[in-house]
Motif scaffolding. Sequence first.
Motif, mmCIF file in Angstrom:
data_model
loop_
_atom_site.group_PDB
_atom_site.id
_atom_site.type_symbol
_atom_site.label_atom_id
_atom_site.label_comp_id
_atom_site.label_asym_id
_atom_site.label_seq_id
_atom_site.Cartn_x
_atom_site.Cartn_y
_atom_site.Cartn_z
ATOM 1 N N CYS A 157 0.798 -1.226 0.000
ATOM 2 C CA CYS A 157 0.000 0.000 0.000
ATOM 3 C C CYS A 157 0.831 1.277 0.000
ATOM 4 O O CYS A 157 0.304 2.364 0.247
ATOM 5 C CB CYS A 157 -0.946 0.001 1.213
ATOM 6 N N GLY A 158 2.124 1.177 -0.259
ATOM 7 C CA GLY A 158 2.956 2.365 -0.338
ATOM 8 C C GLY A 158 3.328 2.967 1.001
ATOM 9 O O GLY A 158 3.819 4.104 1.051
ATOM 10 N N GLY A 159 3.156 2.229 2.074
ATOM 11 C CA GLY A 159 3.425 2.778 3.394
ATOM 12 C C GLY A 159 4.889 3.016 3.692
ATOM 13 O O GLY A 159 5.216 3.770 4.609
ATOM 14 N N ALA A 160 5.799 2.383 2.951
ATOM 15 C CA ALA A 160 7.232 2.537 3.205
ATOM 16 C C ALA A 160 7.935 3.247 2.055
ATOM 17 O O ALA A 160 9.160 3.183 1.932
ATOM 18 C CB ALA A 160 7.872 1.171 3.443
ATOM 19 N N THR A 161 7.181 3.955 1.215
ATOM 20 C CA THR A 161 7.733 4.635 0.041
ATOM 21 C C THR A 161 7.750 6.138 0.271
ATOM 22 O O THR A 161 6.738 6.710 0.702
ATOM 23 C CB THR A 161 6.880 4.326 -1.210
ATOM 24 N N PRO A 162 8.852 6.817 0.001
ATOM 25 C CA PRO A 162 8.882 8.276 0.156
ATOM 26 C C PRO A 162 8.028 8.958 -0.904
ATOM 27 O O PRO A 162 7.654 8.340 -1.916
ATOM 28 C CB PRO A 162 10.361 8.615 -0.023
ATOM 29 N N ASP A 163 7.740 10.237 -0.683
ATOM 30 C CA ASP A 163 6.970 10.968 -1.686
ATOM 31 C C ASP A 163 7.886 11.412 -2.825
ATOM 32 O O ASP A 163 9.052 11.018 -2.895
ATOM 33 C CB ASP A 163 6.219 12.140 -1.050
ATOM 34 N N GLU A 164 7.384 12.247 -3.703
ATOM 35 C CA GLU A 164 8.130 12.613 -4.916
ATOM 36 C C GLU A 164 8.942 13.891 -4.764
ATOM 37 O O GLU A 164 9.573 14.352 -5.724
ATOM 38 C CB GLU A 164 7.155 12.746 -6.086
ATOM 39 N N THR A 165 8.967 14.487 -3.573
ATOM 40 C CA THR A 165 9.686 15.757 -3.417
ATOM 41 C C THR A 165 11.194 15.586 -3.428
ATOM 42 O O THR A 165 11.933 16.514 -3.789
ATOM 43 C CB THR A 165 9.295 16.436 -2.088
ATOM 44 N N SER A 222 11.670 -12.418 3.328
ATOM 45 C CA SER A 222 12.231 -11.078 3.136
ATOM 46 C C SER A 222 11.566 -10.007 3.994
ATOM 47 O O SER A 222 12.189 -8.972 4.266
ATOM 48 C CB SER A 222 12.140 -10.675 1.659
ATOM 49 N N CYS A 223 10.334 -10.205 4.428
ATOM 50 C CA CYS A 223 9.693 -9.197 5.275
ATOM 51 C C CYS A 223 10.336 -9.192 6.655
ATOM 52 O O CYS A 223 10.922 -10.189 7.095
ATOM 53 C CB CYS A 223 8.191 -9.435 5.380
ATOM 54 N N THR A 224 10.234 -8.075 7.355
ATOM 55 C CA THR A 224 10.888 -7.922 8.648
ATOM 56 C C THR A 224 9.863 -7.713 9.755
ATOM 57 O O THR A 224 8.737 -7.262 9.506
ATOM 58 C CB THR A 224 11.876 -6.750 8.643
ATOM 59 N N ILE A 225 10.292 -7.999 10.973
ATOM 60 C CA ILE A 225 9.394 -7.900 12.115
ATOM 61 C C ILE A 225 8.894 -6.477 12.321
ATOM 62 O O ILE A 225 7.728 -6.251 12.652
ATOM 63 C CB ILE A 225 10.100 -8.420 13.388
ATOM 64 N N GLY A 226 9.762 -5.495 12.114
ATOM 65 C CA GLY A 226 9.317 -4.114 12.259
ATOM 66 C C GLY A 226 8.185 -3.773 11.310
ATOM 67 O O GLY A 226 7.197 -3.144 11.699
ATOM 68 N N GLY A 227 8.324 -4.204 10.063
ATOM 69 C CA GLY A 227 7.251 -3.984 9.095
ATOM 70 C C GLY A 227 6.007 -4.775 9.423
ATOM 71 O O GLY A 227 4.880 -4.290 9.248
ATOM 72 N N ASN A 228 6.186 -6.012 9.890
ATOM 73 C CA ASN A 228 5.033 -6.824 10.298
ATOM 74 C C ASN A 228 4.239 -6.117 11.380
ATOM 75 O O ASN A 228 2.997 -6.077 11.346
ATOM 76 C CB ASN A 228 5.490 -8.185 10.826
ATOM 77 N N LEU A 229 4.949 -5.566 12.366
ATOM 78 C CA LEU A 229 4.281 -4.865 13.463
ATOM 79 C C LEU A 229 3.678 -3.545 12.992
ATOM 80 O O LEU A 229 2.550 -3.191 13.372
ATOM 81 C CB LEU A 229 5.270 -4.619 14.596
ATOM 82 N N ALA A 230 4.407 -2.828 12.154
ATOM 83 C CA ALA A 230 3.929 -1.523 11.701
ATOM 84 C C ALA A 230 2.655 -1.639 10.886
ATOM 85 O O ALA A 230 1.837 -0.705 10.856
ATOM 86 C CB ALA A 230 5.015 -0.824 10.885
ATOM 87 N N GLY A 237 0.443 -1.296 13.767
ATOM 88 C CA GLY A 237 -0.537 -0.929 12.745
ATOM 89 C C GLY A 237 -0.505 0.527 12.344
ATOM 90 O O GLY A 237 -1.257 0.949 11.468
ATOM 91 N N ALA A 238 0.374 1.334 12.965
ATOM 92 C CA ALA A 238 0.424 2.765 12.660
ATOM 93 C C ALA A 238 1.324 3.090 11.479
ATOM 94 O O ALA A 238 1.438 4.255 11.086
ATOM 95 C CB ALA A 238 0.888 3.546 13.888
ATOM 96 N N GLU A 239 1.999 2.108 10.918
ATOM 97 C CA GLU A 239 2.807 2.253 9.700
ATOM 98 C C GLU A 239 3.889 3.324 9.832
ATOM 99 O O GLU A 239 4.182 4.057 8.887
ATOM 100 C CB GLU A 239 1.910 2.534 8.490
ATOM 101 N N LYS A 279 0.800 9.326 5.108
ATOM 102 C CA LYS A 279 0.390 7.928 5.175
ATOM 103 C C LYS A 279 -0.747 7.762 6.197
ATOM 104 O O LYS A 279 -0.863 8.521 7.152
ATOM 105 C CB LYS A 279 1.561 7.021 5.583
ATOM 106 N N VAL A 280 -1.581 6.790 5.979
ATOM 107 C CA VAL A 280 -2.663 6.342 6.880
ATOM 108 C C VAL A 280 -3.807 7.339 6.948
ATOM 109 O O VAL A 280 -4.916 7.056 6.497
ATOM 110 C CB VAL A 280 -2.145 6.003 8.293
#
Length: 475
Positions: free
Chosen positions: A79-87, A142-150, A202-204, A470-471
Amino acid sequence: MPPISPLLLEDLAAVVGPMGMLTAPGDLPAYTADWRGAHRGRAAAVVRPASTAEVAEVVRRCHLAGVAVVPQGGNTGLCGGATPDETGDQVVLQLGRLRRIRDVDPVEDTITVEAGAVLRDVQASAAAVGRLFPLSLGSEGSCTIGGNLATNAGGTAVLRYGMVRDLALGLEVVLPDGRIWDGLRPLRKDNAGYDLKQLFIGAEGTLGVITAAVLRLVPATPRRVTAWVALPDVDAAVAVLGVLREHGGSNVTAWELMSHEALSMVLATASQARNPLAAPHPWYGLVELAGPDGAVGLTAELEAALSEAFARDLLLDAVVAGSPAQRAALWSLREGISEAQNLHGPSLKHDVTVPIRRLPAFVAATASALDDALPGVRLVTYGHVGDGNLHFNLSLPPGLDPAAFLGHSGRLSKVVYDAVAAAGGSISAEHGIGTAKRAIAATYLDPVELELMRAVKRALDPRGLMNPGKVVLPG
């Protein structure tokens, strides 16, 4: 937000060292797009700290400079939660170097791990002491625990063990101003005020950066019995869930559902994939019961459940895995759907959940409405019957130009989300909101719910520097 200064980049490089800083244009693309290429942005730098102290110092310096931070784990989100914006003015905080297993405690039945630990490594560390960390995902290599929790990941074992928030006992979090909250407690009972860890799960990454966690372990379940079944419809899948619970009780670990279209895509793209059954059917299910090494009766429980389901005309055919290799082959059909769909051109993905009893009506009504909206649209439907979560994905009709198909995306997604809302469901079951669903969330979530979320965001991140955009959109 102000452009990032060269001086700040020098300061960040001093914090994390030469191995922890990427600024060369050729090094950044792997961190500024998601794995599907659906979400892309730009970043001033990718910073890769190796400790919680380094994370805190990076966040503190960015906070003082007014520079936004985008936390990132394995970058397997949808869902793009870990992607920076275009600036190009944001810093990607990549946590892959925080990968230590700090402690495994078979007495407490806990494991303490850093955010960059890969899920499969956490599973292996638990198995080494005869325990199970039950979170299981197709991306677990390949997924990580931090991302799983986020993202409050779910996976295939939610039916038995719950979401990852149900497996988290304590967290260590770097707050938006760089302070560290040490909540790494292995306690099952702790009623000393608000359950703060649940704010960050869940707060991403919009409220802080999870750097470590204490996770709950359960008894190992190496004994597994698995079956692939054919179903006439979704009504039967819901009814079979009741039969499985009656005969298998808490041993029922997974009950997965796949449409004919979903399986067909896997069979067409995966060279080793084979249909376990002799003839095609409208729907398929994958059931698994699991128990400890000495468990007896699992096979009898599964056979009794299948027998009753056949007697009630809920099943059309079935095959039981006779070896670990056969079990793995069955699971590969289920876990290969997402990748197979990507190979069939652009798709519209909807990770939704509705009350289990409403699944049949939801699927039927939504399928009919989508065909009215775009005749021939292919429904790639699969998911977890036991928790009401379906991935209600759409692929373009044969012969339709991909760009033309994507031009219908807003209208088609509205059909799906309107149906979810009418069924009392959620627009996001386990993939989060990110940027992909933030506008949709503003449309479908209760206004009071949205304002509560915004109030929490304002309280913890008043400058709006933690994963902005995000969110939830600002109110």
